[in-house]
Motif scaffolding. Structure first.
Motif, short mmCIF file in Angstrom:
data_model
loop_
_atom_site.label_atom_id
_atom_site.label_comp_id
_atom_site.label_asym_id
_atom_site.label_seq_id
_atom_site.Cartn_x
_atom_site.Cartn_y
_atom_site.Cartn_z
N ALA A 76 -110.82 -95.70 21.03
CA ALA A 76 -110.56 -94.40 20.41
C ALA A 76 -111.81 -93.56 20.21
N HIS A 77 -112.97 -94.20 19.99
CA HIS A 77 -114.14 -93.45 19.53
C HIS A 77 -115.34 -93.46 20.47
N LEU A 78 -115.47 -94.47 21.33
CA LEU A 78 -116.66 -94.51 22.17
C LEU A 78 -116.47 -93.61 23.39
N SER A 79 -117.33 -92.64 23.54
CA SER A 79 -117.19 -91.70 24.65
C SER A 79 -117.65 -92.33 25.96
N PRO A 80 -117.18 -91.80 27.10
CA PRO A 80 -117.69 -92.29 28.39
C PRO A 80 -119.20 -92.19 28.50
N VAL A 125 -104.14 -100.37 22.24
CA VAL A 125 -105.56 -100.25 22.56
C VAL A 125 -105.70 -99.22 23.69
N PRO A 126 -106.40 -98.11 23.45
CA PRO A 126 -106.53 -97.11 24.51
C PRO A 126 -107.28 -97.68 25.71
N THR A 127 -106.85 -97.25 26.90
CA THR A 127 -107.53 -97.67 28.11
C THR A 127 -108.87 -96.93 28.21
N SER A 128 -109.93 -97.67 28.42
CA SER A 128 -111.25 -97.08 28.64
C SER A 128 -112.07 -98.10 29.40
N ARG A 129 -113.16 -97.66 30.00
CA ARG A 129 -114.00 -98.58 30.73
C ARG A 129 -114.58 -99.64 29.80
N ALA A 184 -110.66 -100.52 35.16
CA ALA A 184 -109.36 -101.17 35.21
C ALA A 184 -108.85 -101.49 33.83
N ARG A 185 -107.53 -101.36 33.65
CA ARG A 185 -106.89 -101.83 32.44
C ARG A 185 -106.56 -103.29 32.68
N SER A 194 -113.75 -103.60 30.25
CA SER A 194 -114.84 -104.53 30.49
C SER A 194 -114.80 -105.68 29.50
N GLU A 195 -114.55 -105.36 28.22
CA GLU A 195 -114.44 -106.40 27.20
C GLU A 195 -113.30 -107.37 27.55
#
Length: 241
Positions: free
Chosen positions: A165-169, A23-27, A12-13, A31-32
């Motif tokens: 931007a940098h942490l992969s799934p 801030v790019p949406t990512s898991r 979820a965003r 979570s943060e």
């Protein structure tokens, strides 16, 4: 942040005050943000509740001091996972982030000391049942509410854009697999309920969908009712949703 299963898997965003729009949406980012929003809200509420509490009401003292200790342990665990797993994973992907990660370490060291102090103050109030002990917990919550608000806002400006931007799934999945939550099952269920309180309908659906089927069933059968009862005891009113 990986502190309990609902946050491990939710894509979820989640909005947060002061968060940059880019801030790019990512898991990992979602979570943060969920955890940050939860602790900011609960520390502010707890400071108000403690200020109005009767110092020698044993039942009230027990509820408030347990919640204070839970919040302290939750955020300490959150920081430990960031320190030991998340930021090292980010640095492997983006070595240039090191100065910002080092600045985070310096800020959070003092914050962790204050969190341990809150747990200590809560235990002292539970034993002493005095106005002085209650006031110490109230002041600790007020101090932490301001400090956590500033620290999380800084983290959301400086580190979450890099994380998105940098942490992969795959790297995020490794972090969540390695994280071990020290909270009890009942405590994790309560934290899930606290996280769901501010979520919109779509985010609530995504958050719950990330849980194992057995955990979703337990939440619906027992966890939701216990969360509501705990919130009513703490705040004197049911959660908004």
């Amino acid at each position: 942040m990986p502190t309990f299963p609902a946050l491990h898997h939710s894509p979820a965003r989640t909005a947060a005050a002061g968060r940059p729009d880019d801030v790019p949406t990512s898991r990992a980012v979602a979570s943060e943000l969920v955890l940050h929003r939860l602790v900011r809200r609960e520390l502010g509420l707890l400071a108000e509740l403690c200020a109005w509490a009767s110092a020698d009401d044993a039942d009230r003292t027990r509820d408030l001091t347990r919640h204070a200790d839970l919040l302290a342990r939750l955020l300490l665990h959150h920081h430990a996972v960031e320190r030991e797993l998340l930021w090292p994973a980010l640095l492997r992907a983006a070595p240039a982030a090191r100065p910002r990660v080092e600045a985070w370490h310096a800020r959070v060291a003092g914050l962790d000391s204050r969190l341990r102090g809150l747990s200590t103050a809560a235990r002292q109030w539970a034993v002493a049942a005095s106005g002085k002990a209650r006031d110490a917990v109230t002041l600790a919550c007020m101090d932490l509410a301001d400090a956590v608000d500033a620290q999380t806002a800084e983290e959301e400006r400086e580190l979450l854009p890099l994380l998105g931007a940098h942490l992969s799934p795959a790297a995020w999945a490794e972090v969540t697999r390695a994280a071990r939550c020290p909270l009890s099952r009942r405590e994790r269920s309560l934290v899930l309920g606290l996280a769901l309180e501010d979520a919109c309908a779509a985010d609530r659906a995504r958050l719950l969908a990330g849980l194992p089927a057995s955990t979703r069933l337990a939440w619906r059968l027992v966890g939701r009712r216990r969360h509501r009862a705990t919130v009513v005891r703490l705040r004197g009113e049911p959660p908004a949703r």
